[in-house]
Design an enzyme around this catalytic site. Structure first.
Site, PDB file in Angstrom:
ATOM      1  N   HIS A  94       0.845  -1.197   0.000  1.00  0.00           N
ATOM      2  CA  HIS A  94       0.000   0.000   0.000  1.00  0.00           C
ATOM      3  C   HIS A  94       0.884   1.252   0.000  1.00  0.00           C
ATOM      4  CE1 HIS A  94      -2.795   3.084   1.453  1.00  0.00           C
ATOM      5  NE2 HIS A  94      -3.749   2.319   0.965  1.00  0.00           N
ATOM      6  N   GLU A 167      -4.297   2.248  -7.178  1.00  0.00           N
ATOM      7  CA  GLU A 167      -4.598   3.382  -6.307  1.00  0.00           C
ATOM      8  C   GLU A 167      -3.616   4.511  -6.609  1.00  0.00           C
ATOM      9  OE1 GLU A 167      -6.515   1.439  -2.350  1.00  0.00           O
ATOM     10  OE2 GLU A 167      -4.334   1.598  -2.340  1.00  0.00           O
TER      11      GLU A 167
END
Length: 250
Positions: A94, A167
């Site tokens: 992430h 993302e």
């Protein structure tokens, strides 16, 4: 397969997490009835109370893992132990882990990907450009390089699959997601590359980054699902996304 998932990060206490999961009963059942694969990723400590298996074959995820199964790694999370308690997928790479203070490199992401795979868990690998480029081809190149790096130390066995969560870092935490047309172009480029390396049944690409209700219908059919952050912390909004996803399948 159409995917809808939620990460709780570390916003909730254990008691609040238990309440939240209980409030997801309609989400679990509606997703199952609509042939949508729902997954939930609580914080690691809450895995002690949010136990596998989740209702209606929903997947349980972990927000991180170490790349070694065991050893002198104080404070780290053993992938072997995650698999032993029934974790189905592991979020890896992430943007918050790649940035300070953790500074995870592509090599670390690759080692964690290999760890998840050897323990029979599905990697959920987050990719995305840090700054919005002048042209989408620059974003595609940045993401493809991250995809390549994530498998530098292993190959995906034919029996296993992987999820890539696109993302764009510049969209995370913002009031609005990235423009749908932009997302579709970048994801199509990512998929074009993946199609040269893997069977189409072995990978999915979903979108995260200020994602919420009303977005998925604008991303289909190129996108394989959506990954909710803070907007998914309201069970009613999650159900709304599940219902929207079901419409896109009809």
């Amino acid at each position: 397969m159409l995917l809808v998932g939620v990460s709780l990060k570390t916003y909730m206490s254990i008691a609040k997490t238990k309440e939240y999961v209980s409030a997801l009963s309609s989400v679990f059942s509606t997703a199952s009835e609509s042939k949508i694969q729902f997954f939930l990723i609580p914080d690691v400590v809450s895995l002690s109370v949010v136990k596998a298996p989740l209702p209606n074959n929903a997947w349980l995820g972990a927000q991180d893992t170490h790349y070694e199964d065991s050893g002198p790694y104080t404070g780290c999370i053993s992938p072997k132990n995650l698999a032993e308690i029934g974790v189905d997928l592991v979020e890896i790479g992430h943007a918050e882990r790649r940035a300070p203070p953790f500074n995870e490199t592509d090599e670390v992401v690759a080692k964690k990907t290999a760890a998840a795979l050897r323990n029979g868990m599905m990697p959920l690998i987050c990719i995305g450009e840090r700054e919005r480029p002048a042209e989408t081809k620059e974003a595609i190149e940045a993401c493809v390089n991250q995809v390549k790096a994530s498998f530098e130390l292993c190959e995906l066995p034919p029996s296993q699959s992987v999820i890539f969560a696109y993302e764009p870092v510049w969209a995370i935490g913002q009031s609005q997601p990235a423009d749908p047309a932009y997302v579709v172009q970048v994801v199509q480029g990512i998929k074009d590359y993946l199609s040269t390396k893997l069977d189409s049944t072995q990978f999915s690409v979903i979108y995260g980054g200020s994602a919420g209700p009303g977005l998925l219908s604008k991303l289909r059919p190129t996108l394989d699902g959506i990954f909710l952050g803070r907007f998914g912390h309201d069970p009613a909004k999650v159900l709304e996304v599940i219902q929207e996803a079901a419409i896109t399948l009809n």
